[in-house]
Design a protein around this motif. Structure first.
Motif, PDB file in Angstrom:
ATOM      1  N   GLY A  66      -6.987  -0.554  -6.011  1.00 29.34           N
ATOM      2  CA  GLY A  66      -6.457  -1.851  -6.412  1.00 29.34           C
ATOM      3  C   GLY A  66      -5.074  -2.146  -5.875  1.00 29.34           C
ATOM      4  O   GLY A  66      -4.500  -3.191  -6.181  1.00 29.34           O
ATOM      5  N   GLU A  67      -4.537  -1.237  -5.060  1.00 32.49           N
ATOM      6  CA  GLU A  67      -3.208  -1.457  -4.483  1.00 32.49           C
ATOM      7  C   GLU A  67      -3.236  -2.461  -3.332  1.00 32.49           C
ATOM      8  O   GLU A  67      -2.210  -3.042  -2.989  1.00 32.49           O
ATOM      9  CB  GLU A  67      -2.622  -0.137  -3.997  1.00 32.49           C
ATOM     10  N   LEU A  68      -4.421  -2.665  -2.733  1.00 33.59           N
ATOM     11  CA  LEU A  68      -4.619  -3.639  -1.659  1.00 33.59           C
ATOM     12  C   LEU A  68      -5.782  -4.524  -2.077  1.00 33.59           C
ATOM     13  O   LEU A  68      -6.871  -4.022  -2.385  1.00 33.59           O
ATOM     14  CB  LEU A  68      -4.918  -2.937  -0.337  1.00 33.59           C
ATOM     15  N   LYS A  69      -5.535  -5.844  -2.124  1.00 33.07           N
ATOM     16  CA  LYS A  69      -6.542  -6.784  -2.581  1.00 33.07           C
ATOM     17  C   LYS A  69      -6.704  -7.909  -1.565  1.00 33.07           C
ATOM     18  O   LYS A  69      -5.738  -8.308  -0.923  1.00 33.07           O
ATOM     19  CB  LYS A  69      -6.135  -7.376  -3.929  1.00 33.07           C
ATOM     20  N   ALA A  70      -7.924  -8.430  -1.472  1.00 32.84           N
ATOM     21  CA  ALA A  70      -8.198  -9.594  -0.626  1.00 32.84           C
ATOM     22  C   ALA A  70      -8.397 -10.805  -1.519  1.00 32.84           C
ATOM     23  O   ALA A  70      -9.147 -10.742  -2.501  1.00 32.84           O
ATOM     24  CB  ALA A  70      -9.435  -9.355   0.223  1.00 32.84           C
ATOM     25  N   LEU A  71      -7.717 -11.894  -1.204  1.00 31.92           N
ATOM     26  CA  LEU A  71      -7.911 -13.127  -1.951  1.00 31.92           C
ATOM     27  C   LEU A  71      -9.294 -13.690  -1.641  1.00 31.92           C
ATOM     28  O   LEU A  71      -9.787 -13.561  -0.519  1.00 31.92           O
ATOM     29  CB  LEU A  71      -6.853 -14.165  -1.584  1.00 31.92           C
ATOM     30  N   ASP A 109       5.704 -11.012  -7.765  1.00 32.87           N
ATOM     31  CA  ASP A 109       6.902 -11.142  -6.947  1.00 32.87           C
ATOM     32  C   ASP A 109       7.236  -9.775  -6.352  1.00 32.87           C
ATOM     33  O   ASP A 109       7.174  -8.758  -7.046  1.00 32.87           O
ATOM     34  CB  ASP A 109       8.049 -11.629  -7.845  1.00 32.87           C
ATOM     35  N   GLY A 110       7.539  -9.729  -5.065  1.00 30.58           N
ATOM     36  CA  GLY A 110       7.899  -8.477  -4.413  1.00 30.58           C
ATOM     37  C   GLY A 110       6.753  -7.756  -3.738  1.00 30.58           C
ATOM     38  O   GLY A 110       6.985  -6.816  -2.975  1.00 30.58           O
ATOM     39  N   GLU A 111       5.505  -8.159  -4.018  1.00 29.65           N
ATOM     40  CA  GLU A 111       4.383  -7.571  -3.285  1.00 29.65           C
ATOM     41  C   GLU A 111       4.398  -8.122  -1.861  1.00 29.65           C
ATOM     42  O   GLU A 111       5.277  -8.901  -1.500  1.00 29.65           O
ATOM     43  CB  GLU A 111       3.054  -7.886  -3.994  1.00 29.65           C
ATOM     44  N   TRP A 112       3.443  -7.714  -1.044  1.00 19.64           N
ATOM     45  CA  TRP A 112       3.399  -8.131   0.361  1.00 19.64           C
ATOM     46  C   TRP A 112       2.113  -8.880   0.668  1.00 19.64           C
ATOM     47  O   TRP A 112       1.041  -8.495   0.194  1.00 19.64           O
ATOM     48  CB  TRP A 112       3.509  -6.915   1.280  1.00 19.64           C
ATOM     49  N   VAL A 113       2.224  -9.945   1.457  1.00 18.26           N
ATOM     50  CA  VAL A 113       1.079 -10.718   1.924  1.00 18.26           C
ATOM     51  C   VAL A 113       0.881 -10.469   3.412  1.00 18.26           C
ATOM     52  O   VAL A 113       1.856 -10.392   4.175  1.00 18.26           O
ATOM     53  CB  VAL A 113       1.293 -12.232   1.675  1.00 18.26           C
ATOM     54  N   TYR A 114      -0.390 -10.332   3.791  1.00 15.13           N
ATOM     55  CA  TYR A 114      -0.791 -10.220   5.189  1.00 15.13           C
ATOM     56  C   TYR A 114      -1.907 -11.234   5.394  1.00 15.13           C
ATOM     57  O   TYR A 114      -2.947 -11.138   4.743  1.00 15.13           O
ATOM     58  CB  TYR A 114      -1.295  -8.805   5.506  1.00 15.13           C
ATOM     59  N   ALA A 115      -1.707 -12.222   6.268  1.00 23.65           N
ATOM     60  CA  ALA A 115      -2.684 -13.292   6.448  1.00 23.65           C
ATOM     61  C   ALA A 115      -3.014 -13.493   7.918  1.00 23.65           C
ATOM     62  O   ALA A 115      -2.149 -13.393   8.787  1.00 23.65           O
ATOM     63  CB  ALA A 115      -2.141 -14.590   5.860  1.00 23.65           C
ATOM     64  N   GLY A 169      -8.554 -13.865   6.626  1.00 23.00           N
ATOM     65  CA  GLY A 169      -8.278 -13.941   5.200  1.00 23.00           C
ATOM     66  C   GLY A 169      -6.863 -13.580   4.847  1.00 23.00           C
ATOM     67  O   GLY A 169      -5.993 -13.446   5.718  1.00 23.00           O
ATOM     68  N   VAL A 170      -6.641 -13.404   3.544  1.00 18.41           N
ATOM     69  CA  VAL A 170      -5.313 -13.103   3.020  1.00 18.41           C
ATOM     70  C   VAL A 170      -5.401 -11.835   2.173  1.00 18.41           C
ATOM     71  O   VAL A 170      -6.223 -11.743   1.266  1.00 18.41           O
ATOM     72  CB  VAL A 170      -4.766 -14.260   2.156  1.00 18.41           C
ATOM     73  N   LEU A 171      -4.544 -10.864   2.494  1.00 18.67           N
ATOM     74  CA  LEU A 171      -4.451  -9.622   1.747  1.00 18.67           C
ATOM     75  C   LEU A 171      -3.150  -9.591   0.971  1.00 18.67           C
ATOM     76  O   LEU A 171      -2.129 -10.109   1.437  1.00 18.67           O
ATOM     77  CB  LEU A 171      -4.480  -8.413   2.686  1.00 18.67           C
ATOM     78  N   VAL A 172      -3.190  -8.921  -0.194  1.00 15.18           N
ATOM     79  CA  VAL A 172      -1.984  -8.709  -0.992  1.00 15.18           C
ATOM     80  C   VAL A 172      -1.886  -7.221  -1.249  1.00 15.18           C
ATOM     81  O   VAL A 172      -2.845  -6.587  -1.726  1.00 15.18           O
ATOM     82  CB  VAL A 172      -2.035  -9.474  -2.330  1.00 15.18           C
ATOM     83  N   SER A 173      -0.736  -6.635  -0.923  1.00 13.14           N
ATOM     84  CA  SER A 173      -0.498  -5.216  -1.104  1.00 13.14           C
ATOM     85  C   SER A 173       0.677  -5.020  -2.054  1.00 13.14           C
ATOM     86  O   SER A 173       1.652  -5.770  -1.996  1.00 13.14           O
ATOM     87  CB  SER A 173      -0.200  -4.552   0.230  1.00 13.14           C
ATOM     88  N   GLN A 174       0.572  -3.990  -2.890  1.00 14.01           N
ATOM     89  CA  GLN A 174       1.676  -3.696  -3.809  1.00 14.01           C
ATOM     90  C   GLN A 174       2.927  -3.259  -3.052  1.00 14.01           C
ATOM     91  O   GLN A 174       4.044  -3.417  -3.553  1.00 14.01           O
ATOM     92  CB  GLN A 174       1.262  -2.633  -4.813  1.00 14.01           C
ATOM     93  N   THR A 175       2.738  -2.721  -1.847  1.00 12.60           N
ATOM     94  CA  THR A 175       3.870  -2.253  -1.036  1.00 12.60           C
ATOM     95  C   THR A 175       3.685  -2.705   0.407  1.00 12.60           C
ATOM     96  O   THR A 175       2.588  -3.086   0.812  1.00 12.60           O
ATOM     97  CB  THR A 175       3.966  -0.709  -1.058  1.00 12.60           C
ATOM     98  N   GLU A 176       4.743  -2.636   1.174  1.00  8.06           N
ATOM     99  CA  GLU A 176       4.651  -2.936   2.598  1.00  8.06           C
ATOM    100  C   GLU A 176       3.779  -1.870   3.261  1.00  8.06           C
ATOM    101  O   GLU A 176       3.946  -0.673   3.017  1.00  8.06           O
ATOM    102  CB  GLU A 176       6.044  -2.953   3.235  1.00  8.06           C
ATOM    103  N   LEU A 177       2.843  -2.316   4.076  1.00  7.14           N
ATOM    104  CA  LEU A 177       1.948  -1.387   4.756  1.00  7.14           C
ATOM    105  C   LEU A 177       2.505  -1.023   6.118  1.00  7.14           C
ATOM    106  O   LEU A 177       3.080  -1.860   6.816  1.00  7.14           O
ATOM    107  CB  LEU A 177       0.566  -2.020   4.953  1.00  7.14           C
ATOM    108  N   SER A 178       2.365   0.237   6.500  1.00 16.18           N
ATOM    109  CA  SER A 178       2.735   0.641   7.852  1.00 16.18           C
ATOM    110  C   SER A 178       1.431   0.766   8.635  1.00 16.18           C
ATOM    111  O   SER A 178       0.623   1.640   8.383  1.00 16.18           O
ATOM    112  CB  SER A 178       3.484   1.960   7.844  1.00 16.18           C
ATOM    113  N   VAL A 179       1.198  -0.193   9.509  1.00 14.23           N
ATOM    114  CA  VAL A 179      -0.045  -0.228  10.272  1.00 14.23           C
ATOM    115  C   VAL A 179       0.192  -0.075  11.751  1.00 14.23           C
ATOM    116  O   VAL A 179       1.277  -0.276  12.227  1.00 14.23           O
ATOM    117  CB  VAL A 179      -0.823  -1.556  10.009  1.00 14.23           C
TER     118      VAL A 179
END
Length: 166
Positions: free
Chosen positions: A20-25, A146-152, A156-166
């Motif tokens: 649940g640390e990485l979720k897709a809207l 607030d403070g989580e990270w979005v990747y779009a 789609g759009v992802l929400v991560s609890q932390t910044e991802l290193s990809v």
């Protein structure tokens, strides 16, 4: 992140999805704005048919952040228009995700910023400044803080609890 798709992020982070640390809207958003790929730390705003707080945030320096707006899913008016989006672009915001409607679509399409919204609507919202800021919001089947990270991107759009290193 610009060269790694959200699909690749999901494939490489199945453990984060399961925890649940990485979720897709849910795929309910239309893509607006010239920047189709964007990411950044989240700032949340919760409003209903009022864009005063949204405008207030977008007047600040964005520093690559993403404004996530829970507009209650209202489709009775637009809570974001062209002028604030131009200001957001000029102030360095990476993107804006709106659980509600926008207007001035042609103007927004020309802006170098990522914008996601449910639809467009010609009626403008009120400007009373009512709402809450930096609170958890629930949009598209996902709780976003607030403070989580979005990747779009266009997938789609992802929400991560932390910044991802990809």
């Amino acid at each position: 992140m610009a060269f790694v798709t959200t699909a690749e992020v999901c494939d490489a982070n199945q453990d984060l999805i399961r925890s649940g640390e990485l979720k897709a809207l849910q795929p309910i958003f239309q893509i607006y704005g010239r920047r189709q790929i964007f990411s950044g730390p989240v700032v949340t705003v919760k409003v209903f048919e009022d864009n005063g707080l949204i405008r207030q945030f977008l007047e600040e320096k964005g520093n690559g952040r993403v404004l996530v707006v829970d507009g209650g899913g209202s489709q009775r008016c637009a809570i974001l228009g062209g002028n604030p989006v131009v200001q957001a672009q000029n102030n360095g915001w990476a993107g804006i995700i709106v659980n509600g409607c926008i207007r001035d679509v042609d103007e927004i399409k020309g802006c170098d910023i990522g914008v996601r919204a449910l639809a467009s609507h010609p009626i403008k919202a009120s400007k009373k400044g009512l709402g809450e800021q930096r609170v958890p919001v629930n949009i598209a089947g996902t709780r976003i803080c607030d403070g989580e990270w979005v990747y779009a991107d266009t997938d789609g759009v992802l929400v991560s609890q932390t910044e991802l290193s990809v």
